[in-house]
Design a protein around this motif. Structure first.
Motif, short mmCIF file in Angstrom:
data_model
loop_
_atom_site.label_atom_id
_atom_site.label_comp_id
_atom_site.label_asym_id
_atom_site.label_seq_id
_atom_site.Cartn_x
_atom_site.Cartn_y
_atom_site.Cartn_z
N ALA A 1 -6.04 -2.30 7.86
CA ALA A 1 -4.81 -2.50 7.71
C ALA A 1 -4.14 -2.76 9.11
O ALA A 1 -4.71 -2.15 10.12
CB ALA A 1 -4.02 -1.21 7.33
N MET B 1 0.78 -1.23 -0.01
CA MET B 1 -0.10 -0.02 -0.01
C MET B 1 0.79 1.35 0.38
O MET B 1 0.58 2.26 -0.46
CB MET B 1 -1.01 -0.16 1.28
CG MET B 1 -1.73 1.20 1.26
SD MET B 1 -3.07 0.95 2.56
CE MET B 1 -4.10 2.35 1.84
N GLY B 2 2.02 1.20 0.43
CA GLY B 2 2.94 2.26 0.86
C GLY B 2 2.55 3.28 2.13
O GLY B 2 2.31 2.83 2.93
N GLU C 1 4.82 3.33 6.94
CA GLU C 1 4.86 2.59 5.51
C GLU C 1 4.02 1.45 6.19
O GLU C 1 4.33 0.54 7.06
CB GLU C 1 6.21 2.35 5.11
CG GLU C 1 6.87 3.35 4.66
CD GLU C 1 6.49 3.63 3.25
OE1 GLU C 1 6.05 2.76 2.43
OE2 GLU C 1 6.38 4.81 2.96
N PRO D 1 -4.45 6.98 2.82
CA PRO D 1 -3.11 6.98 2.17
C PRO D 1 -2.70 8.46 2.12
O PRO D 1 -3.18 9.63 2.21
CB PRO D 1 -3.75 6.86 0.48
CG PRO D 1 -5.29 6.15 0.70
CD PRO D 1 -5.73 6.73 2.12
N ASP E 1 -10.92 6.11 2.08
CA ASP E 1 -10.49 6.67 1.08
C ASP E 1 -11.35 8.08 1.16
O ASP E 1 -12.61 8.32 0.89
CB ASP E 1 -11.03 5.91 -0.18
CG ASP E 1 -10.62 6.55 -1.44
OD1 ASP E 1 -10.41 7.61 -1.66
OD2 ASP E 1 -10.95 5.73 -2.38
N ASP F 1 3.14 -2.53 4.37
CA ASP F 1 3.13 -3.58 3.25
C ASP F 1 1.68 -3.90 2.60
O ASP F 1 0.94 -4.18 3.66
CB ASP F 1 4.10 -4.76 3.74
CG ASP F 1 5.32 -4.24 4.07
OD1 ASP F 1 5.61 -3.39 3.50
OD2 ASP F 1 6.08 -4.64 4.82
N ARG F 2 1.67 -4.31 1.56
CA ARG F 2 0.61 -4.88 0.89
C ARG F 2 -0.10 -6.15 1.84
O ARG F 2 -1.31 -6.06 1.80
CB ARG F 2 0.65 -5.18 -0.41
CG ARG F 2 0.57 -4.07 -1.41
CD ARG F 2 0.33 -4.40 -2.87
NE ARG F 2 0.99 -3.38 -3.74
CZ ARG F 2 -0.38 -2.39 -4.04
NH1 ARG F 2 -1.55 -2.41 -3.57
NH2 ARG F 2 -0.28 -1.32 -4.71
N GLU F 3 1.01 -7.03 2.27
CA GLU F 3 0.44 -8.18 2.89
C GLU F 3 -0.14 -7.85 4.41
O GLU F 3 -0.92 -8.74 5.11
CB GLU F 3 1.53 -9.03 3.16
CG GLU F 3 2.69 -8.59 3.93
CD GLU F 3 3.60 -8.11 3.07
OE1 GLU F 3 4.78 -7.90 3.57
OE2 GLU F 3 3.41 -7.95 1.80
N HIS F 4 -0.17 -6.55 4.69
CA HIS F 4 -0.84 -6.18 6.06
C HIS F 4 -2.22 -5.24 5.71
O HIS F 4 -2.44 -4.58 6.44
CB HIS F 4 0.20 -5.40 6.90
CG HIS F 4 1.19 -6.18 7.34
ND1 HIS F 4 2.62 -6.20 6.80
CD2 HIS F 4 1.31 -7.25 8.39
CE1 HIS F 4 3.26 -7.06 7.55
NE2 HIS F 4 2.39 -7.96 8.37
N VAL F 5 -2.60 -5.18 4.52
CA VAL F 5 -3.95 -4.42 3.95
C VAL F 5 -4.98 -5.50 3.50
O VAL F 5 -4.48 -6.43 2.55
CB VAL F 5 -3.52 -3.35 3.16
CG1 VAL F 5 -4.63 -2.75 2.58
CG2 VAL F 5 -2.35 -2.59 3.72
N TRP F 6 -6.39 -5.42 4.05
CA TRP F 6 -7.26 -6.26 3.56
C TRP F 6 -8.27 -5.22 3.17
O TRP F 6 -8.73 -4.52 3.77
CB TRP F 6 -7.73 -7.13 4.40
CG TRP F 6 -6.53 -7.86 5.08
CD1 TRP F 6 -5.88 -9.25 4.49
CD2 TRP F 6 -5.61 -7.85 6.33
NE1 TRP F 6 -4.92 -9.57 5.22
CE2 TRP F 6 -4.87 -8.72 6.30
CE3 TRP F 6 -5.79 -6.66 7.19
CZ2 TRP F 6 -3.88 -8.86 7.32
CZ3 TRP F 6 -4.74 -6.87 8.45
CH2 TRP F 6 -3.61 -8.17 8.39
#
Length: 126
Positions: free
Chosen positions: A108, A1-2, A82, A17, A119, A84-89
């Motif tokens: 997240a 995700m960033g 920061e 974000p 969002d 990581d994508r693996e920590h966002v659902w």
């Protein structure tokens, strides 16, 4: 995700974000800032809110870029992190329908705690 800006808002952990955050401000929070959970009463705000838990006082605010212009959100403890994508659902469709908050798009894990992912482009226009 960033990069995201994580914070407490009306007693709930949430994250935006980083590119949607225009400014993070210290000092007194705006008196009439927006409430993400659709209820300005912090004692009855939002999903997964403990009934007797007092929310952390809003000592800061963030200005968000939304579909309807800039919006101030009162908060506590805003910070840039920061993720990581693996920590966002993504939010499951059924849960999204039950919440009826189109701006809540997922969860997240940040520092071992779950945060609602928001969002800002989907926030209702004030």
């Amino acid at each position: 995700m960033g990069a995201v800006v994580a914070m407490l808002h009306a007693g709930l952990r949430c994250a935006f974000p980083a590119q949607q955050v225009l400014l993070a401000e210290g000092g007194p929070a705006p008196e009439r800032g927006a409430c993400l959970w659709g209820n300005a009463d912090p004692g009855n705000a939002g999903p997964h809110r403990a009934a007797r838990a007092a929310p952390e006082p809003a000592t800061r605010s963030v200005r968000l870029s939304t579909g309807g212009g800039a919006l101030a959100i009162p908060c506590a403890f805003p910070r840039l992190v920061e993720v990581d994508r693996e920590h966002v659902w993504p939010l499951p469709e059924l849960l999204a329908e039950l919440l009826a908050m189109p701006h809540v798009v997922g969860l997240a894990e940040i520092d071992g705690a779950l945060h609602w992912v928001i969002d800002a482009r989907r926030l209702p226009h004030a």
